[in-house]
Design an enzyme around this catalytic site. Structure first.
Site, PDB file in Angstrom:
ATOM      1  CB  SER A   1      -0.875   0.024   1.250  1.00  0.00           C
ATOM      2  OG  SER A   1      -0.059   0.188   2.402  1.00  0.00           O
ATOM      3  CG  ASP A   2       1.363   5.907  -1.280  1.00  0.00           C
ATOM      4  OD1 ASP A   2       2.277   6.037  -0.435  1.00  0.00           O
ATOM      5  OD2 ASP A   2       1.218   6.705  -2.235  1.00  0.00           O
ATOM      6  CD1 TRP A   3       4.979   5.448   4.622  1.00  0.00           C
ATOM      7  CD2 TRP A   3       4.641   4.244   2.765  1.00  0.00           C
ATOM      8  NE1 TRP A   3       6.024   4.565   4.462  1.00  0.00           N
ATOM      9  CE2 TRP A   3       5.848   3.822   3.359  1.00  0.00           C
ATOM     10  CE3 TRP A   3       4.222   3.604   1.596  1.00  0.00           C
ATOM     11  CZ2 TRP A   3       6.653   2.810   2.813  1.00  0.00           C
ATOM     12  CZ3 TRP A   3       5.007   2.595   1.049  1.00  0.00           C
ATOM     13  CH2 TRP A   3       6.201   2.209   1.657  1.00  0.00           C
ATOM     14  N   GLY A   4      -0.629   5.171   4.171  1.00  0.00           N
ATOM     15  CA  GLY A   4      -1.907   5.752   4.571  1.00  0.00           C
ATOM     16  C   GLY A   4      -3.001   5.475   3.560  1.00  0.00           C
TER      17      GLY A   4
END
Ligand code: BGC
Length: 743
Positions: A278-281
């Protein structure tokens, strides 16, 4: 907007501690360390030997830097993320660092380390030379490995649908084939150094405004033929170990829990064997994300509302909502990628780095990717015998600008112009210490003088008394915001106009994220697009201006005259107050990319019958090239071979990029299907032979679940750009169903 962590990373520490504790005990026999086995076999053997806790340890990473006043986790190297080693199994820690332009450290970790900064992704794309992308990738991959990282969060390949997108400089332009090929080679270069690369941000993360919630609406076929095609091509070339799913929603569903994107398209249709991080957040659920195909939650303890791939996923597995086999598949995919690139057989570890040699790689990319947009009366190249040169603006006495956000690299020598707003995320504004002034002065025996441009009259006065004026203009852009307009900041337009008025022998050098409005263009003699030119940018620019190397870049994008020519003339909520561009209005909930669909960039201009300021594929040099007749052959499988001769008809050495486009039956818009960059001495002729696989002539057939070439008559166009076509040939193609893996 803010990238400030939402929560403390306490549970990540807890997890790391538990994992370390369970790592004690007898080391098992490790049959997976047998390097003669396939990555799949090795990964399967590890999965069999893993405990459930070890599996859970591998499917999350923790933020790899201190944040919010809290210390970093034990595994942290001061970077984007880490997961502790699984020592019992002989597996190293996962060490992940940004990004595509070099090893970048987040926020306060910036000052601790330096790395070589490549020019922007657009500069590399503008070289139209896959070897440049691959060499750059290998260089930053090597530096990452020698700093102890085994995952580089590189491979940005979101399509340029809007010149105001704050992250265009991390990507590779508007065309799926060019972007996919260039990003794919960058990934291949990185992974040649035993470092896993990502490909990101999957998918349609084509704007930054409201990126955490924004819904990108794009018809599925159009997506397959545009944004997704770029990923598909890059995957085929680079085989990245990981794909990073994006923040935004795509057709209503968050990218990291979007089963169509992750499971259907990526893993089934494209047969992707690596892992999705995932991207961060960017994670919003446990079971839904896991079932949709997300394999690893990145820094969720810091950026997500909760760590979904910890207790919530354990519960979902216990309840049978998510099969155990899915967890095993996540782990298998991560391990497989580590084995495939050699990250386990050749563990990353601290080793000396030859920054001087690496700066040359960056410089070469900057030189190969700079685009000469204008050169009236051949003012360029400049002579070393010039009586005097006025160098004006953009801190050219100190360095060259870089883009901001997670990809910003601190180059050797640090920030040449510290303290410019914003000094915090998405800043700091970074200038690499490679001053164009010094590089120019060295070439004219010191007869170069500098004016900052703050005082327009003083700059114009200096220009008037100099043989040539070189004005630098800059446009800072960064992750997390888009520019509300294409205008240059401050009084730069007035500065250029005044300098050009004072001295018609004015050269403008652009250091920017991409297309800007140039109201003064007609007054200037020459314009060189240097993008963000990396940490040898000053030297590269001087070499180009003085003809030590000929400009040979071609635009990987269409350069609009102004924003009214774009599919969406305004971006609601774009801007950044810290740089004097306060956002107006709220970001849109949904961005309608169906307006242009797959007709991105030059295809949009063609469809509208409107002319950009400079077309996709455009770029001048210091010599001229002539093209011989275009001949075309086809085979029964629908593959096309095009061939023609290119001659350097001028008196200087240079490199050309002849481009082939196709018009599908009944279509007015064209599509890039091939190109070659070739260097030619004066008078030299080379024959170009381009093999064009059938898929380049195909449309995506959603009902047939695949690419389909319709039988019919196709027009092949040989051009200097998408708009300057020199020759045409017709060809008949049979109906074929090529595999998407063809490129
Ligand atoms: C960016 C990613 C980056 C990650 C880790 C995110 O904000 O979108 O591109 O890799 O942070 O720093």
């Amino acid at each position: 907007m803010s990238r400030r962590p939402r929560r403390l990373s306490a549970c990540a520490f807890a997890l790391a501690v538990v994992a370390t504790a369970t790592a004690a005990g007898e080391p098992p026999a490790r049959p997976w360390m047998n390097a003669s086995l396939s990555p799949d076999a090795r990964a399967a053997l590890v999965v069999q030997a893993m405990s459930q806790d070890e599996k859970f340890q591998l499917i999350t990473t923790a933020y790899g830097s201190a944040s919010d006043g809290k210390p970093a986790p034990a595994c942290a190297l001061g970077s984007a993320a880490c997961a502790p080693a699984l020592s019992r199994l002989g597996l190293p820690a996962l060490q992940e660092t940004d990004a595509g332009l070099g090893v970048a450290r987040p926020l306060n970790a910036h000052s601790r380390d330096v790395a070589t900064a490549l020019p922007s992704g657009l500069a590399t794309a503008a070289s139209w030379d896959p070897a440049v992308a691959e060499a750059g990738g290998a260089m930053i991959g090597r530096e990452a490995h020698r700093k102890g990282f085994n995952v580089l969060l590189a491979g940005g390949v979101n399509l340029l649908r809007d010149p105001r997108n704050g992250r265009n400089f991390e990507y590779a332009g508007e065309d799926p084939l060019l972007a996919g090929v260039m990003a794919g080679h960058a990934v291949r270069g990185i992974q040649s150094q035993h470092v896993v690369s990502t490909l990101k941000h999957y998918a349609v993360n084509d704007l930054e405004t409201g990126r955490n919630t924004m819904n990108a609406k794009l018809d599925r076929v159009a997506a397959r033929e545009s944004d997704l095609r770029a990923f598909e091509i890059a995957l085929g070339i680079g085989a990245p170990g990981s794909v990073m799913c994006a923040y935004n929603r795509v057709n209503g569903t968050y990218a990291c829990e979007n089963a169509w994107l992750l499971d259907q398209v990526l893993k089934r249709d494209w047969g992707y064997q690596g892992f999705v991080m995932s991207d961060w957040g960017a994670v919003h659920s446990a079971a839904k994300s896991a079932l949709a195909g997300l394999d690893q939650e990145s820094a969720g303890e810091t950026f997500d509302p909760q760590m979904f791939f910890a207790a919530p996923l354990r519960e979902a597995i216990a309840k049978g909502e998510v099969p155990q086999a899915r967890l095993d598949d996540m782990v298998r995919r991560i391990l497989r990628s580590l084995f495939a690139v050699g990250a386990i057989d050749h563990p990353a570890k601290a080793a000396p780095i030859d920054y001087a040699a690496d700066a040359k790689v960056s410089q070469h990319a900057a030189e190969a990717g700079a685009v000469l947009l204008r050169n009236q009366d051949n003012l360029l190249p400049l002579a070393r015998t010039l009586a005097s040169v006025a160098v004006i603006g953009a801190h050219a006495d100190r360095g060259v600008l870089a883009g901001g956000g997670s990809s910003a690299v601190t180059a050797p020598g640090g920030n040449a112009v510290p303290g410019l707003a914003p000094t915090v995320w998405p800043g700091p504004v970074m200038y690499h210490p490679s001053a164009p002034l010094a590089a120019i002065a060295r070439r004219v025996g010191g007869k170069a003088s500098y004016a900052s441009g703050e005082d327009i009259a003083a700059a114009a006065k200096l220009a008037a008394s100099s043989a040539v004026a070189v004005v630098f203009v800059q446009q800072w852009a960064a992750e997390s915001f888009d520019r509300p307009s294409m205008a240059l900041d401050g009084h730069q337009d007035a500065l250029v106009a005044a300098v050009a008025k004072a001295n018609p022998r004015t050269v403008v050098v652009l250091e920017n994220n991409g297309p800007v409005a140039m109201p003064w263009l007609a007054q200037t003699a020459a314009v060189l697009e240097a993008w963000y030119p990396g940490n040898a940018g000053g030297e590269a620019i001087a070499r180009l201006l003085f003809g030590e190397v000929a400009p040979s870049g071609r635009l990987p994008l269409s350069w609009p005259r102004d924003a009214s020519q774009l599919p969406r003339p305004a971006i609601a909520g774009a801007g950044l107050a810290a740089i004097g561009l306060p956002p107006q209005g709220q970001p849109a909930d949904t961005v309608d990319y169906d307006i242009e669909g797959a007709d991105v960039g030059y295809r949009w201009f063609q469809r509208r019958g409107s002319e950009p300021l400079f077309p996709f594929g455009y770029g001048l040099g210091y010599t001229t090239f002539g093209y011989g007749p275009l001949t075309v052959t086809t085979d029964a499988a629908g593959a096309v071979t095009a061939s023609f001769a290119v001659t350097n008809t001028g008196s200087r050495a240079g490199a050309d990029v002849p481009q082939l486009y196709v018009q599908l039956p009944g279509e007015q818009v064209s599509r890039l299907v091939g190109w070659q960059k070739l260097a030619l001495r004066p008078g030299e002729t080379k024959r170009v032979r381009l093999a064009l696989p059938a898929v380049r002539f195909a449309r995506y057939d959603d009902r047939g679940h695949g690419w389909r070439v319709a039988a019919g008559t196709y027009r092949l166009l040989l051009g200097r750009s998408s708009a300057q076509i020199e020759q045409r040939a017709e060809l008949r193609l049979p109906a074929v169903f090529p595999a998407g893996a063809q490129r």
